[in-house]
Design a protein around this motif. Structure first.
Motif, PDB file in Angstrom:
ATOM      1  N   PHE A 195      29.338  53.510  33.617  1.00  0.00           N
ATOM      2  CA  PHE A 195      30.154  54.400  32.921  1.00  0.00           C
ATOM      3  C   PHE A 195      30.884  52.926  33.314  1.00  0.00           C
ATOM      4  O   PHE A 195      32.178  53.044  34.191  1.00  0.00           O
ATOM      5  CB  PHE A 195      30.501  55.148  34.745  1.00  0.00           C
ATOM      6  CG  PHE A 195      29.638  56.670  34.483  1.00  0.00           C
ATOM      7  CD1 PHE A 195      29.633  57.362  34.192  1.00  0.00           C
ATOM      8  CD2 PHE A 195      28.110  56.887  35.065  1.00  0.00           C
ATOM      9  CE1 PHE A 195      29.358  58.860  34.299  1.00  0.00           C
ATOM     10  CE2 PHE A 195      27.940  57.603  35.052  1.00  0.00           C
ATOM     11  CZ  PHE A 195      28.286  58.835  34.369  1.00  0.00           C
ATOM     12  N   SER A 196      31.681  52.897  31.766  1.00  0.00           N
ATOM     13  CA  SER A 196      32.128  51.673  31.852  1.00  0.00           C
ATOM     14  C   SER A 196      32.964  52.181  30.869  1.00  0.00           C
ATOM     15  O   SER A 196      32.951  53.058  29.458  1.00  0.00           O
ATOM     16  CB  SER A 196      31.311  50.301  31.437  1.00  0.00           C
ATOM     17  OG  SER A 196      30.664  50.258  30.636  1.00  0.00           O
ATOM     18  N   ASP A 197      34.654  51.560  30.327  1.00  0.00           N
ATOM     19  CA  ASP A 197      35.108  51.960  29.415  1.00  0.00           C
ATOM     20  C   ASP A 197      36.097  50.735  28.899  1.00  0.00           C
ATOM     21  O   ASP A 197      36.708  49.800  29.322  1.00  0.00           O
ATOM     22  CB  ASP A 197      36.555  52.566  30.019  1.00  0.00           C
ATOM     23  CG  ASP A 197      37.379  53.677  28.933  1.00  0.00           C
ATOM     24  OD1 ASP A 197      37.532  52.430  27.973  1.00  0.00           O
ATOM     25  OD2 ASP A 197      37.342  54.835  28.994  1.00  0.00           O
ATOM     26  N   GLY A 198      35.436  50.012  27.453  1.00  0.00           N
ATOM     27  CA  GLY A 198      36.369  48.497  27.244  1.00  0.00           C
ATOM     28  C   GLY A 198      37.373  48.526  27.112  1.00  0.00           C
ATOM     29  O   GLY A 198      38.027  48.161  26.990  1.00  0.00           O
ATOM     30  N   TYR A 199      38.135  49.815  27.499  1.00  0.00           N
ATOM     31  CA  TYR A 199      39.756  49.701  26.819  1.00  0.00           C
ATOM     32  C   TYR A 199      40.703  49.110  28.415  1.00  0.00           C
ATOM     33  O   TYR A 199      41.252  48.446  28.512  1.00  0.00           O
ATOM     34  CB  TYR A 199      40.431  50.895  26.621  1.00  0.00           C
ATOM     35  CG  TYR A 199      41.730  51.079  27.063  1.00  0.00           C
ATOM     36  CD1 TYR A 199      42.671  50.664  25.103  1.00  0.00           C
ATOM     37  CD2 TYR A 199      42.188  52.156  27.794  1.00  0.00           C
ATOM     38  CE1 TYR A 199      44.140  50.379  25.128  1.00  0.00           C
ATOM     39  CE2 TYR A 199      44.138  51.549  27.919  1.00  0.00           C
ATOM     40  CZ  TYR A 199      44.230  50.868  26.604  1.00  0.00           C
ATOM     41  OH  TYR A 199      45.813  51.099  26.628  1.00  0.00           O
TER      42      TYR A 199
ATOM     43  N   MET B 146      42.945  45.552  32.297  1.00  0.00           N
ATOM     44  CA  MET B 146      42.547  44.891  33.475  1.00  0.00           C
ATOM     45  C   MET B 146      42.766  43.161  33.414  1.00  0.00           C
ATOM     46  O   MET B 146      43.403  42.455  33.917  1.00  0.00           O
ATOM     47  CB  MET B 146      41.421  45.370  34.144  1.00  0.00           C
ATOM     48  CG  MET B 146      41.055  44.779  35.573  1.00  0.00           C
ATOM     49  SD  MET B 146      40.040  45.499  36.728  1.00  0.00           S
ATOM     50  CE  MET B 146      38.333  44.993  35.902  1.00  0.00           C
ATOM     51  N   TRP B 147      41.632  43.081  32.106  1.00  0.00           N
ATOM     52  CA  TRP B 147      42.215  41.577  32.078  1.00  0.00           C
ATOM     53  C   TRP B 147      43.545  41.276  31.172  1.00  0.00           C
ATOM     54  O   TRP B 147      43.744  39.637  31.527  1.00  0.00           O
ATOM     55  CB  TRP B 147      40.879  41.373  31.237  1.00  0.00           C
ATOM     56  CG  TRP B 147      39.517  41.166  31.554  1.00  0.00           C
ATOM     57  CD1 TRP B 147      38.854  40.953  32.459  1.00  0.00           C
ATOM     58  CD2 TRP B 147      38.880  41.851  30.196  1.00  0.00           C
ATOM     59  NE1 TRP B 147      37.629  42.105  32.336  1.00  0.00           N
ATOM     60  CE2 TRP B 147      36.524  41.648  31.621  1.00  0.00           C
ATOM     61  CE3 TRP B 147      38.036  41.611  28.784  1.00  0.00           C
ATOM     62  CZ2 TRP B 147      36.489  42.231  30.277  1.00  0.00           C
ATOM     63  CZ3 TRP B 147      36.341  42.501  28.702  1.00  0.00           C
ATOM     64  CH2 TRP B 147      35.761  42.280  29.790  1.00  0.00           C
TER      65      TRP B 147
ATOM     66  N   SER C  76      45.893  38.053  33.147  1.00  0.00           N
ATOM     67  CA  SER C  76      46.343  36.572  32.625  1.00  0.00           C
ATOM     68  C   SER C  76      48.098  37.074  32.537  1.00  0.00           C
ATOM     69  O   SER C  76      48.551  35.760  33.584  1.00  0.00           O
ATOM     70  CB  SER C  76      45.953  36.351  30.928  1.00  0.00           C
ATOM     71  OG  SER C  76      44.664  36.706  30.437  1.00  0.00           O
ATOM     72  N   SER C  77      48.153  37.942  32.889  1.00  0.00           N
ATOM     73  CA  SER C  77      49.779  37.397  33.545  1.00  0.00           C
ATOM     74  C   SER C  77      49.721  37.506  34.593  1.00  0.00           C
ATOM     75  O   SER C  77      51.497  36.787  35.117  1.00  0.00           O
ATOM     76  CB  SER C  77      51.368  39.754  33.265  1.00  0.00           C
ATOM     77  OG  SER C  77      50.354  39.638  31.849  1.00  0.00           O
ATOM     78  N   VAL C  78      49.395  38.125  35.670  1.00  0.00           N
ATOM     79  CA  VAL C  78      49.593  37.757  37.121  1.00  0.00           C
ATOM     80  C   VAL C  78      49.195  36.477  37.704  1.00  0.00           C
ATOM     81  O   VAL C  78      50.079  35.896  37.964  1.00  0.00           O
ATOM     82  CB  VAL C  78      47.979  38.532  37.718  1.00  0.00           C
ATOM     83  CG1 VAL C  78      48.514  37.754  39.139  1.00  0.00           C
ATOM     84  CG2 VAL C  78      49.185  39.937  38.100  1.00  0.00           C
ATOM     85  N   GLY C  79      48.054  35.581  36.622  1.00  0.00           N
ATOM     86  CA  GLY C  79      47.719  34.036  36.619  1.00  0.00           C
ATOM     87  C   GLY C  79      49.767  33.432  36.077  1.00  0.00           C
ATOM     88  O   GLY C  79      49.471  32.525  37.099  1.00  0.00           O
TER      89      GLY C  79
ATOM     90  N   GLN D   2      47.454  48.372  38.790  1.00  0.00           N
ATOM     91  CA  GLN D   2      47.177  50.176  37.766  1.00  0.00           C
ATOM     92  C   GLN D   2      46.179  49.844  36.816  1.00  0.00           C
ATOM     93  O   GLN D   2      44.824  51.186  36.501  1.00  0.00           O
ATOM     94  CB  GLN D   2      49.074  50.623  37.066  1.00  0.00           C
ATOM     95  CG  GLN D   2      49.420  51.245  38.290  1.00  0.00           C
ATOM     96  CD  GLN D   2      51.132  50.750  37.388  1.00  0.00           C
ATOM     97  OE1 GLN D   2      50.933  50.599  36.304  1.00  0.00           O
ATOM     98  NE2 GLN D   2      51.737  51.823  37.213  1.00  0.00           N
ATOM     99  N   ALA D   3      45.732  49.192  36.292  1.00  0.00           N
ATOM    100  CA  ALA D   3      44.784  49.087  35.806  1.00  0.00           C
ATOM    101  C   ALA D   3      43.430  48.617  36.357  1.00  0.00           C
ATOM    102  O   ALA D   3      42.597  49.525  36.057  1.00  0.00           O
ATOM    103  CB  ALA D   3      45.064  47.141  34.900  1.00  0.00           C
ATOM    104  N   GLU D   4      43.415  47.805  37.719  1.00  0.00           N
ATOM    105  CA  GLU D   4      42.199  48.501  38.258  1.00  0.00           C
ATOM    106  C   GLU D   4      42.266  49.434  38.801  1.00  0.00           C
ATOM    107  O   GLU D   4      40.559  49.863  38.613  1.00  0.00           O
ATOM    108  CB  GLU D   4      42.138  47.167  39.921  1.00  0.00           C
ATOM    109  CG  GLU D   4      42.479  46.384  39.076  1.00  0.00           C
ATOM    110  CD  GLU D   4      43.268  44.894  40.791  1.00  0.00           C
ATOM    111  OE1 GLU D   4      43.469  45.250  41.752  1.00  0.00           O
ATOM    112  OE2 GLU D   4      42.103  43.451  40.829  1.00  0.00           O
TER     113      GLU D   4
END
Length: 458
Positions: A63-67, A72-73, A77-80, A409-411
């Protein structure tokens, strides 16, 4: 018998489904685990009166969603990018805003000591000594702050080097996992755990630099920088390198296959981009601005003193300060051997005259040119530098808060699709258990019918 075969296929399918459910429950608290489920498909019959030939597990579905993973990735990057520079900004705010270390307080005390001499007795050795002491303390504040700048620069260089080493480890891991996933697919082995490990490695790498990730038909994922340079293609990974340091400009390169590219980390995003942006846009201009203030203040004081006379009345004044451009420890200092009696307060040679001292006092309101600010007054320069630093810090903190919210939210979006739901798995466990038991009951009935048929035949 068809009944027996159908029941057997159902029992076997329910066992696979139960196995997937048990794996999900076992990994309920495993970070990055993607839940799985058995995808069941009916096996059609061979004729108009054949109801069918049971059920088969067509695949174990992830059950994965590439989008959602991509979102999330990007958020990582923004958080980093904003999280790496905030500790440096906070430290600078505290140091430059501290009364015991601020340049403004040092400059004020120096001019206050000059004013005390003008208001009492320009020939007082004690008051002259206080001026010399205040000059030394003011110079020390400049030097201490410059040491903080240099320490932060060294830390930024070391941190970026460590990030490059960590990124190379993640790049090599992703390339290796690509190969293992391809091999698993060719041998019919489940690659779910390998895919999870690869996604986590991509997530770590994404926090260090912004990435573009593309899925390939063979199950591999190609990774590139946002500027276009490839980091991973299939099972081949590139290697980043950092060169230079505090005494020279740190530069970065990327080697892939037989080619080497220069990398501009300022546009990479992530931790590398955040540190470089902080260095170029905040730390370097701020350090240069403080150096501008120290140099021009010392030049103006020295020029004014050189136009007057010392306490003897016959000796012309000499420079009080020595500015050392590029020094890492003593950017500003009182001239060696300078004595309190060398302070040239007199304009006409009379020891009691304060004409030149009055001109020194006006220097606090003299205009100077400071990097990042433009033309400001000597007495206002540090305050404006601290104010600009505060604005930069607040903007970065606001961007960090927004990035963390987007990441959260992405997580949550990713978890809504891929994470294990304990209640849902509990229901599945009961349903597949019932399915298994029902099929075993069918097998029992089929066996009883078979025995009865044998008895009838005699």
């Amino acid at each position: 018998m068809t009944i027996m075969n159908n029941a057997l296929s159902g029992a076997l399918a329910s066992q696979v489904a139960l196995s997937a459910t048990s794996q999900n429950i076992a990994n309920l608290q495993t970070k990055g685990y993607t839940r799985q489920a058995a995808l069941l498909a009916t096996i059609g019959g061979n004729g108009p009166r054949d109801a069918g030939n049971g059920v088969a597990v067509s695949q174990l579905m992830r059950f994965s969603d590439g989008y959602k993973s991509q979102q999330m990735w990007r958020a990582a990057s923004s958080v980093g990018q904003f999280s790496q520079s905030q500790p440096y900004l906070t430290q600078l705010e505290r140091v430059m805003g501290d009364e015991s270390a601020s340049l403004s307080a040092g400059i004020d005390k120096f001019f206050a000591a000059l004013n005390a001499v003008a208001g009492v007795d320009p020939t007082s050795s004690a008051l002259r000594g206080q001026v010399l002491t205040a000059a030394g303390l003011m110079a020390q504040r400049f030097n201490n702050l410059n040491n903080v700048f240099n320490s932060q620069l060294q830390s930024v260089v070391q941190q970026r080097t460590a990030i490059v080493d960590s990124a190379n480890s993640a790049i090599a891991e992703i390339a290796s996992l690509n190969l293992r996933i391809t091999h698993a697919a060719s041998t019919g082995t489940s690659a779910s755990s390998l895919i999870d490990a690869r996604d986590q490695a991509i997530d770590r790498l994404a926090s260090q630099m912004a990435l573009e990730v593309s899925d390939q038909p063979d199950g591999t994922r190609n990774i590139s920088l946002v500027t276009g340079e490839s980091l991973v293609i299939g099972g081949v990974g590139g290697k980043l390198a950092a060169s230079g340091g505090v005494t020279s400009v740190q530069s970065f390169s990327l080697s892939f296959a037989s080619s080497t590219f220069n990398v501009n980390t300022a546009v990479l995003g992530g931790q590398l981009g955040g540190l470089t942006t902080f260095e170029h846009n905040v730390l370097a201009p701020l350090q240069q601005g403080v150096a501008d203030l120290a140099r021009q203040l010392s030049d103006k004081v020295n020029a004014t003193l050189s136009a007057g006379y010392t306490m003897s009345g016959a000796t012309p004044g000499k420079p009080l300060f020595v500015f050392n451009a590029g020094s890492t420890s003593a950017m500003l200092q009182v001239a060696p051997g300078f004595q309190a009696s060398d302070l040239a307060f007199s304009k006409d040679g009379n020891p009691g005259d304060t004409g030149n001292l009055q001109e020194l006092l006006t220097l606090k309101g003299a205009p100077i040119s400071v990097t990042g600010l433009g033309t400001v007054l000597v007495g206002d320069a540090d305050t404006q530098l601290v104010g600009k630093l505060g604005v930069d810090s607040q903007q970065n903190q606001s961007s960090l808060t927004t990035a963390e919210t987007v990441r959260t939210q992405a997580e949550q979006d990713w978890q809504s699709t891929s994470a294990v739901n304990q209640d849902e798995e509990a229901v599945n466990l009961v349903e597949y258990q019932k399915m298994y038991q029902a099929n075993m009951k069918v097998m029992s009935v089929a066996n009883a019918l078979f025995d009865a048929t044998l008895q009838m035949m005699g």
